[in-house]
Write a protein that holds these residues in place. Sequence first.
Motif, PDB file in Angstrom:
ATOM      1  N   PRO A  10      -4.981  10.374  29.767  1.00 38.58           N
ATOM      2  CA  PRO A  10      -5.110  11.519  28.889  1.00 38.58           C
ATOM      3  C   PRO A  10      -5.914  11.313  27.624  1.00 38.58           C
ATOM      4  CG  PRO A  10      -2.926  11.493  29.820  1.00 38.58           C
ATOM      5  CD  PRO A  10      -3.616  10.260  30.310  1.00 38.58           C
ATOM      6  N   SER A  11      -6.774  12.263  27.332  1.00 38.63           N
ATOM      7  CA  SER A  11      -7.771  12.095  26.283  1.00 38.63           C
ATOM      8  C   SER A  11      -7.204  12.168  24.881  1.00 38.63           C
ATOM      9  CB  SER A  11      -8.856  13.179  26.427  1.00 38.63           C
ATOM     10  OG  SER A  11      -8.276  14.475  26.394  1.00 38.63           O
ATOM     11  N   SER A  12      -6.003  12.650  24.706  1.00 32.54           N
ATOM     12  CA  SER A  12      -5.430  12.722  23.369  1.00 32.54           C
ATOM     13  C   SER A  12      -4.033  12.142  23.380  1.00 32.54           C
ATOM     14  CB  SER A  12      -5.375  14.179  22.878  1.00 32.54           C
ATOM     15  OG  SER A  12      -4.347  14.880  23.546  1.00 32.54           O
ATOM     16  N   GLY A  13      -3.596  11.680  22.208  1.00 28.32           N
ATOM     17  CA  GLY A  13      -2.257  11.131  22.103  1.00 28.32           C
ATOM     18  C   GLY A  13      -1.198  12.140  22.501  1.00 28.32           C
ATOM     19  N   ARG A  14      -1.410  13.386  22.137  1.00 28.63           N
ATOM     20  CA  ARG A  14      -0.433  14.415  22.466  1.00 28.63           C
ATOM     21  C   ARG A  14      -0.334  14.632  23.976  1.00 28.63           C
ATOM     22  NH1 ARG A  14      -0.232  20.572  19.959  1.00 28.63           N
ATOM     23  NH2 ARG A  14       1.638  21.253  21.092  1.00 28.63           N
ATOM     24  N   GLN A  15      -1.479  14.691  24.628  1.00 30.45           N
ATOM     25  CA  GLN A  15      -1.472  14.843  26.088  1.00 30.45           C
ATOM     26  C   GLN A  15      -0.780  13.664  26.756  1.00 30.45           C
ATOM     27  OE1 GLN A  15      -5.757  15.339  26.629  1.00 30.45           O
ATOM     28  NE2 GLN A  15      -5.411  17.400  27.430  1.00 30.45           N
ATOM     29  N   TYR A  16      -1.065  12.474  26.239  1.00 37.23           N
ATOM     30  CA  TYR A  16      -0.457  11.283  26.811  1.00 37.23           C
ATOM     31  C   TYR A  16       1.059  11.320  26.624  1.00 37.23           C
ATOM     32  CZ  TYR A  16       0.609   6.422  27.791  1.00 37.23           C
ATOM     33  OH  TYR A  16       1.154   5.279  28.311  1.00 37.23           O
ATOM     34  N   ALA A  17       1.511  11.678  25.422  1.00 31.47           N
ATOM     35  CA  ALA A  17       2.941  11.763  25.158  1.00 31.47           C
ATOM     36  C   ALA A  17       3.616  12.759  26.087  1.00 31.47           C
ATOM     37  CB  ALA A  17       3.185  12.142  23.700  1.00 31.47           C
ATOM     38  N   GLU A  18       2.942  13.857  26.355  1.00 30.00           N
ATOM     39  CA  GLU A  18       3.504  14.862  27.258  1.00 30.00           C
ATOM     40  C   GLU A  18       3.610  14.322  28.678  1.00 30.00           C
ATOM     41  OE1 GLU A  18       0.889  18.158  26.728  1.00 30.00           O
ATOM     42  OE2 GLU A  18       1.850  18.835  24.860  1.00 30.00           O
ATOM     43  N   SER A  19       2.628  13.507  29.083  1.00 29.63           N
ATOM     44  CA  SER A  19       2.671  12.930  30.426  1.00 29.63           C
ATOM     45  C   SER A  19       3.812  11.934  30.558  1.00 29.63           C
ATOM     46  CB  SER A  19       1.334  12.254  30.759  1.00 29.63           C
ATOM     47  OG  SER A  19       1.166  11.033  30.058  1.00 29.63           O
ATOM     48  N   ILE A  20       4.115  11.207  29.480  1.00 27.62           N
ATOM     49  CA  ILE A  20       5.241  10.275  29.502  1.00 27.62           C
ATOM     50  C   ILE A  20       6.563  11.038  29.499  1.00 27.62           C
ATOM     51  CG2 ILE A  20       6.427   8.434  28.261  1.00 27.62           C
ATOM     52  CD1 ILE A  20       3.867   7.531  29.615  1.00 27.62           C
ATOM     53  N   ALA A  21       6.630  12.097  28.719  1.00 31.03           N
ATOM     54  CA  ALA A  21       7.853  12.903  28.648  1.00 31.03           C
ATOM     55  C   ALA A  21       8.219  13.480  30.008  1.00 31.03           C
ATOM     56  CB  ALA A  21       7.688  14.016  27.626  1.00 31.03           C
ATOM     57  N   ALA A  22       7.211  13.685  30.851  1.00 34.39           N
ATOM     58  CA  ALA A  22       7.451  14.267  32.180  1.00 34.39           C
ATOM     59  C   ALA A  22       7.973  13.248  33.190  1.00 34.39           C
ATOM     60  CB  ALA A  22       6.162  14.893  32.698  1.00 34.39           C
ATOM     61  N   VAL A  23       7.984  11.968  32.821  1.00 35.04           N
ATOM     62  CA  VAL A  23       8.468  10.921  33.733  1.00 35.04           C
ATOM     63  C   VAL A  23       9.974  11.069  33.933  1.00 35.04           C
ATOM     64  CG1 VAL A  23       8.844   8.433  33.997  1.00 35.04           C
ATOM     65  CG2 VAL A  23       6.647   9.288  33.146  1.00 35.04           C
ATOM     66  N   THR A  24      10.422  10.961  35.174  1.00 35.69           N
ATOM     67  CA  THR A  24      11.848  11.040  35.495  1.00 35.69           C
ATOM     68  C   THR A  24      12.404   9.642  35.744  1.00 35.69           C
ATOM     69  OG1 THR A  24      11.579  13.228  36.504  1.00 35.69           O
ATOM     70  CG2 THR A  24      13.567  11.987  37.073  1.00 35.69           C
ATOM     71  N   LEU A  25      13.386   9.261  34.967  1.00 36.20           N
ATOM     72  CA  LEU A  25      14.008   7.951  35.132  1.00 36.20           C
ATOM     73  C   LEU A  25      15.083   8.000  36.216  1.00 36.20           C
ATOM     74  CD1 LEU A  25      14.503   6.951  31.377  1.00 36.20           C
ATOM     75  CD2 LEU A  25      12.763   6.071  32.949  1.00 36.20           C
ATOM     76  N   PRO A  26      15.261   6.911  36.961  1.00 35.28           N
ATOM     77  CA  PRO A  26      16.322   6.857  37.960  1.00 35.28           C
ATOM     78  C   PRO A  26      17.694   7.021  37.312  1.00 35.28           C
ATOM     79  CG  PRO A  26      14.786   5.038  38.247  1.00 35.28           C
ATOM     80  CD  PRO A  26      14.445   5.684  36.939  1.00 35.28           C
ATOM     81  N   GLU A  27      18.639   7.514  38.071  1.00 33.83           N
ATOM     82  CA  GLU A  27      19.970   7.785  37.527  1.00 33.83           C
ATOM     83  C   GLU A  27      20.613   6.525  36.949  1.00 33.83           C
ATOM     84  OE1 GLU A  27      24.274   9.643  38.999  1.00 33.83           O
ATOM     85  OE2 GLU A  27      22.469   9.848  40.241  1.00 33.83           O
ATOM     86  N   ARG A  28      20.422   5.392  37.617  1.00 31.54           N
ATOM     87  CA  ARG A  28      21.039   4.162  37.123  1.00 31.54           C
ATOM     88  C   ARG A  28      20.448   3.768  35.776  1.00 31.54           C
ATOM     89  NH1 ARG A  28      22.762  -0.937  40.919  1.00 31.54           N
ATOM     90  NH2 ARG A  28      24.404  -1.710  39.523  1.00 31.54           N
ATOM     91  N   VAL A  29      19.167   3.976  35.583  1.00 35.69           N
ATOM     92  CA  VAL A  29      18.537   3.681  34.301  1.00 35.69           C
ATOM     93  C   VAL A  29      19.054   4.639  33.234  1.00 35.69           C
ATOM     94  CG1 VAL A  29      16.359   3.629  33.026  1.00 35.69           C
ATOM     95  CG2 VAL A  29      16.463   2.710  35.349  1.00 35.69           C
ATOM     96  N   LEU A  30      19.186   5.902  33.582  1.00 39.03           N
ATOM     97  CA  LEU A  30      19.696   6.884  32.621  1.00 39.03           C
ATOM     98  C   LEU A  30      21.096   6.524  32.156  1.00 39.03           C
ATOM     99  CD1 LEU A  30      18.461  10.317  34.038  1.00 39.03           C
ATOM    100  CD2 LEU A  30      17.848   9.279  31.838  1.00 39.03           C
TER     101      LEU A  30
END
Length: 327
Positions: A10-30
Motif C-alpha cells: 500500500p502506497s500510504s501509511g493509512r492504506q497499509y494500516a487499514e490492510s493490517i486492521a483487516a487481518v483476522t487472527l486465529p481464535e487461539r491467538v485472540l
Amino acid sequence: MSSRPMLSAPSSGRQYAESIAAVTLPERVLDVVEAYEAAGGERDRFVWKWIYRLLPSFTLSSVPQRHASEVRTRKTIFTVFITFLDDLAECNEDSRAFEQIYRSIVWADESTAEPCRDADAEAVAFARQLWNEFEGMIAEAPRFEEFEDVFRYDLRQSLNAMDYSRILNDNVSMANLNGAQHYDSHNMVMFPYADLDLMYSPSFESADLGVVREQLWDLQKMARIGNWLTTWEREINEGDYTAGIVVYALQNDLITLEELEAAGGDDASVTDRIRAYRIEERFLSEWERLRRHVENRDLEAESVDLGALVNGMETVMNHHMASEGYK
C-alpha cells in the motif's frame, strides 16, 4: 546517502494500516491476546496482526504446507510472550516482574517470593501460564526433542538482550553502538523463530543447520535496523534510549542524556535534532550493505532455500517502513 527501500505494498501509511486492521487472527491467538490485555499488556492489536501477516515471508522453506498454519499460530503466540517480557524489561516499575520471569525460564527457579506490587504478581502469573501453555504446544512438534536445546539456548540470548536493555536504561552512560548491535539484535528473536520452523520441518537436513544460522546472524541485524528506524521516536517518548539511532546520537555527542531526560517525551525538538543529523540514513546504508552481503555470499543448503529467506527479510523491511508510527 541511500534512500529508503521502496515499499511493495500500500502506497500510504493509512492504506497499509487499514490492510493490517483487516487481518483476522486465529481464535487461539485472540484468546492469548485477550489474556495479555487483561494482564496489563498495552500493545495495540495492530502489532499482533502485523506479525501474523508477516511471518510467512520469513518462515523457512523447509516447513511443509501441512504445518504452515500451526507454525504461524505458535510463532504469533510466542511473539506475544516475548513482547510482553520486553515491555516489562524496559519499564523501571516492572523490572522486578521481568527478573522473576527471567529467573523462572532461564534457571527454572519457580521462587514463591511475592513481587513488590499486585501488578507485578499479575504479570508474572500471566507470563508463567502463557509460557507453560506455549511449551505444551511446541512439545507436539515432530522434531521438538531434536531442536529443543537449540531453541532454549536461543531463547536465553533473546532474554539476555532484554536484560541488557533494562540495565542500559538504568545506566545510559554505558551505551555504545557495538553493544546495541551485538546484544540488542537478539531481541528480534530470529533464531528462536527459525528453531520453531525446524521443529516442524520433517525433511530438513541437520547438516544444513550451521549454514542456516550463519545466514541468520546478518538477517537478524537487518531486522533490528528496520525496527529501530520505525520505533525510536516512540521509545524516546517512553524513556527508552536503547535504539541504535539514539545510542549513536549519544555516543557521538550529538545529543546529551540530560537533554533527552529534560524533554520527557513532550519536546519534539529533541527528536527533530536527532533526525536533522540524518542518522537514519546511516542505518539504512548499513541495512543495504548487509543485504548485498547476504545476497552475494557463497552459502549453500540442500534442504532449505536461503535465497527465499533473504528475500523475506527485504519484505520485512518494506513492512517495517510501511508501519512507521503504528507499532
